[in-house]
Scaffold this motif. Structure first.
Motif, PDB file in Angstrom:
ATOM      1  N   GLU A 310       0.828  -1.200   0.000  1.00  0.00           N
ATOM      2  CA  GLU A 310       0.000   0.000   0.000  1.00  0.00           C
ATOM      3  C   GLU A 310       0.865   1.254   0.000  1.00  0.00           C
ATOM      4  N   GLU A 311       1.916   1.253   0.827  1.00  0.00           N
ATOM      5  CA  GLU A 311       2.827   2.398   0.868  1.00  0.00           C
ATOM      6  C   GLU A 311       3.545   2.579  -0.466  1.00  0.00           C
ATOM      7  N   ALA A 312       3.928   1.467  -1.087  1.00  0.00           N
ATOM      8  CA  ALA A 312       4.628   1.534  -2.372  1.00  0.00           C
ATOM      9  C   ALA A 312       3.727   2.123  -3.453  1.00  0.00           C
ATOM     10  N   ASP A 313       2.478   1.700  -3.479  1.00  0.00           N
ATOM     11  CA  ASP A 313       1.543   2.236  -4.475  1.00  0.00           C
ATOM     12  C   ASP A 313       1.368   3.743  -4.297  1.00  0.00           C
ATOM     13  N   ALA A 314       1.295   4.180  -3.032  1.00  0.00           N
ATOM     14  CA  ALA A 314       1.149   5.604  -2.763  1.00  0.00           C
ATOM     15  C   ALA A 314       2.414   6.362  -3.140  1.00  0.00           C
ATOM     16  N   HIS A 315       3.572   5.755  -2.854  1.00  0.00           N
ATOM     17  CA  HIS A 315       4.844   6.436  -3.138  1.00  0.00           C
ATOM     18  C   HIS A 315       5.073   6.611  -4.635  1.00  0.00           C
ATOM     19  N   ASP A 316       4.600   5.676  -5.424  1.00  0.00           N
ATOM     20  CA  ASP A 316       4.854   5.724  -6.867  1.00  0.00           C
ATOM     21  C   ASP A 316       4.299   6.988  -7.524  1.00  0.00           C
ATOM     22  N   SER A 317       3.350   7.634  -6.876  1.00  0.00           N
ATOM     23  CA  SER A 317       2.763   8.847  -7.459  1.00  0.00           C
ATOM     24  C   SER A 317       3.259  10.116  -6.772  1.00  0.00           C
ATOM     25  N   VAL A 318       4.291   9.987  -5.925  1.00  0.00           N
ATOM     26  CA  VAL A 318       4.788  11.124  -5.150  1.00  0.00           C
ATOM     27  C   VAL A 318       6.010  11.741  -5.815  1.00  0.00           C
ATOM     28  N   ASP A 319       6.066  13.060  -5.813  1.00  0.00           N
ATOM     29  CA  ASP A 319       7.239  13.789  -6.291  1.00  0.00           C
ATOM     30  C   ASP A 319       8.236  13.907  -5.134  1.00  0.00           C
ATOM     31  N   LEU A 320       9.505  13.518  -5.363  1.00  0.00           N
ATOM     32  CA  LEU A 320      10.485  13.489  -4.287  1.00  0.00           C
ATOM     33  C   LEU A 320      10.741  14.867  -3.685  1.00  0.00           C
ATOM     34  N   LYS A 321      10.763  15.889  -4.495  1.00  0.00           N
ATOM     35  CA  LYS A 321      11.000  17.223  -3.956  1.00  0.00           C
ATOM     36  C   LYS A 321       9.863  17.636  -3.026  1.00  0.00           C
ATOM     37  N   SER A 322       8.660  17.262  -3.358  1.00  0.00           N
ATOM     38  CA  SER A 322       7.521  17.538  -2.480  1.00  0.00           C
ATOM     39  C   SER A 322       7.612  16.712  -1.208  1.00  0.00           C
ATOM     40  N   LEU A 323       8.023  15.450  -1.355  1.00  0.00           N
ATOM     41  CA  LEU A 323       8.163  14.575  -0.190  1.00  0.00           C
ATOM     42  C   LEU A 323       9.201  15.123   0.786  1.00  0.00           C
ATOM     43  N   ALA A 324      10.291  15.669   0.266  1.00  0.00           N
ATOM     44  CA  ALA A 324      11.334  16.243   1.118  1.00  0.00           C
ATOM     45  C   ALA A 324      10.787  17.370   1.984  1.00  0.00           C
ATOM     46  N   LEU A 325       9.753  18.036   1.512  1.00  0.00           N
ATOM     47  CA  LEU A 325       9.150  19.138   2.263  1.00  0.00           C
ATOM     48  C   LEU A 325       8.056  18.663   3.202  1.00  0.00           C
ATOM     49  N   THR A 326       7.252  17.691   2.753  1.00  0.00           N
ATOM     50  CA  THR A 326       6.097  17.254   3.541  1.00  0.00           C
ATOM     51  C   THR A 326       6.445  16.201   4.586  1.00  0.00           C
ATOM     52  N   ASP A 327       7.485  15.405   4.333  1.00  0.00           N
ATOM     53  CA  ASP A 327       7.883  14.349   5.285  1.00  0.00           C
ATOM     54  C   ASP A 327       9.404  14.276   5.339  1.00  0.00           C
ATOM     55  N   PRO A 328      10.048  15.324   5.855  1.00  0.00           N
ATOM     56  CA  PRO A 328      11.519  15.404   5.803  1.00  0.00           C
ATOM     57  C   PRO A 328      12.230  14.302   6.575  1.00  0.00           C
TER      58      PRO A 328
END
Length: 353
Positions: A310-328
Motif C-alpha cells: 500500500e505504501e509503495a503504491d502511494a509512493h509511486d505517485s509522489v514527487d520526491l522534492k515535495s516529499l522532502a518538504l512534507t515528510d523530511p
C-alpha cells in the motif's frame, strides 16, 4: 552495563557526559563495574565514575548526579537536550518512566535489557523494543509502556536472546540484604551475574550510540531469519512492478541484490517502520515490496526502497522534492540508507536531493 558504556564513550572522545545513578559501589558489584576498585566500596557509583574519568580524560566535562530517575526530577535529569540517553536501569517502573520521558521529549534513547543470569555473548543483539520478547525485563517494560503510555515501538533495545540460566535468588541464610539496598526494599532479591556480559552489553551500547552520533548507524540483522523463498518472492514482485511501470530494461538488480537490499539496507521491514510486528515478525514478508525511490531512475541498488504494498503504491505517485518538504524525516532516512548502498556498491557521485 552503564559504567562500561560510559567509560567507552569517554575513551572514544565524548567530552560531555551526565552520569545518573542513585546506587553505591558494593563488594558484590566489583565483578562487573568498569572502573570501581575495592577502595571505592560505599561510594556513590556516579561520583566514583566521575573521579576515575577525571584521571582518564581530564578535559572532559563529566557531571555526576546521585539520584534515582523519577517523573518528579525528569527536568533536572533530562534537561539540556542531551544528544543520546542510555537506559541501563534494572528496575521496571523506573525504566518505563525514563523511556516514556525520553519519547515525550523527542530524545534518542537506547534501552538495555537484562545481562544477569546469562553467559553467551553471541546471543546479544539490537532490535526494536517491540521485538524484545526473548528478554524478561524488556518484555515487562514493553507491556507497561503500552498500558501506561501507549508506546509500542520505536525504541532501539539491546538485549540477549539467551534464556536466563538462573532466576532471582534470595540471600543466603543469615545474610542481611539491607547491605545491598540504598533504597529500602528496592532490592530484596538478586540475580547472579557473569561479569563479562554487562561489559559486553556496555561496549555494544557505546558502539550503537557512537555510530548514531557519527551518522554512520549500524544495521542489525533481523531477529528471525527471512527464508530464501521469501527473498525470491520479493524479487518477483519487483520484476512485476518494473514490467508494469517502467519496463524490464530498467530492472538493473538481480536476486543477490534483492537479498542485500532487504536484509542489509532495510532490515526486513518497511522503511516507514509500519511492517507487521509481533510474534510473527520476520517470518512473513507477504505485504512488503521493493519499489523505485526516484521514478525517473532505473531499479538499481541505490534507488529501491522497501515498503508495504500500500505504501509503495502511494509512493509511486509522489514527487520526491515535495516529499522532502512534507515528510523530511522519512526522506532523510531513506536518502541516508541509499547513500550507504551507493557507497558499499561502488557508485560514484551522490544522487540525493
Amino acid at each position: 552495563v552503564g559504567s562500561h558504556a560510559a567509560a567507552m564513550l569517554l575513551r572514544s572522545g565524548v567530552t560531555r557526559l551526565r552520569l545518573i545513578d542513585f546506587d553505591q559501589v558494593t563488594v558484590s558489584s566489583l565483578n562487573r563495574h568498569a572502573v570501581a576498585e575495592r577502595a571505592d566500596v560505599g561510594m556513590p557509583k556516579a561520583l566514583c565514575m566521575q573521579a576515575h574519568f577525571q584521571k582518564i580524560f581530564p578535559e572532559a566535562q563529566v557531571e555526576a548526579v546521585v539520584a534515582m530517575y523519577s517523573q518528579e526530577n525528569e527536568e533536572e535529569l533530562l534537561g539540556g537536550r542531551p544528544d543520546f540517553v542510555i537506559d541501563a536501569i534494572d528496575n521496571i517502573d523506573t525504566k518505563v518512566d525514563l523511556l516514556a520521558g525520553c519519547v515525550a521529549r523527542g530524545l534518542r534513547v537506547l534501552c538495555c535489557g537484562g545481562a544477569g543470569g546469562k553467559a553467551d555473548p553471541t546471543k546479544i543483539r539490537i532490535s526494536d523494543l517491540v521485538e524484545s520478547s526473548a528478554d524478561p525485563l524488556c518484555r515487562a517494560v514493553r507491556s507497561k509502556l503500552k498500558k501506561k503510555h501507549g508506546i509500542t515501538r520505536g525504541i532501539p533495545t539491546l538485549l540477549s536472546t539467551e534464556k536466563q540460566r538462573c532466576d532471582l535468588v534470595w540471600s543466603g541464610e543469615g545474610e542481611d540484604m539491607s547491605q545491598y539496598q540504598v533504597v529500602p526494599n528496592f532490592r530484596v532479591r538478586t540475580i547472579p551475574v557473569l561479569g563479562a556480559l554487562p561489559a559486553i552489553f556496555g561496549l555494544a551500547a557505546s558502539a550503537f550510540v557512537l555510530t548514531q552520533l557519527a551518522e554512520q548507524p549500524i544495521h542489525p540483522d533481523p531477529p528471525r531469519a527471512i527464508q530464501m523463498d521469501q527473498y525470491m518472492t520479493l524479487y518477483d514482485r519487483l520484476v512485476q512492478r518494473c514490467e508494469e511501470s517502467c519496463g524490464l530494461d530498467w530492472m538493473r538488480v538481480d536476486q543477490e541484490d534483492v537479498v542485500y537490499l532487504v536484509k542489509e539496507v532495510w532490515g526486513g521491514r518497511s522503511a516507514r517502520g509500519e511492517s507487521q510486528a509481533g510474534k510473527g515478525l520476520w517470518r512473513t514478508t507477504h505485504n512488503l515490496t521493493l519499489t523505485l525511490w526516484d521514478s525517473s531512475r532505473p531499479a538499481e541498488v541505490d534507488n529501491l526502497v522497501l515498503l508495504t504494498r500500500e505504501e509503495a503504491d502511494a509512493h509511486d505517485s509522489v514527487d520526491l522534492k515535495s516529499l522532502a518538504l512534507t515528510d523530511p524525516e522519512f526522506f532523510r532516512l531513506v536518502e541516508r540508507n541509499l547513500r550507504r548502498s551507493r557507497r558499499e556498491n561502488g557508485f560514484v557521485g551522490d544522487m540525493s536531493w
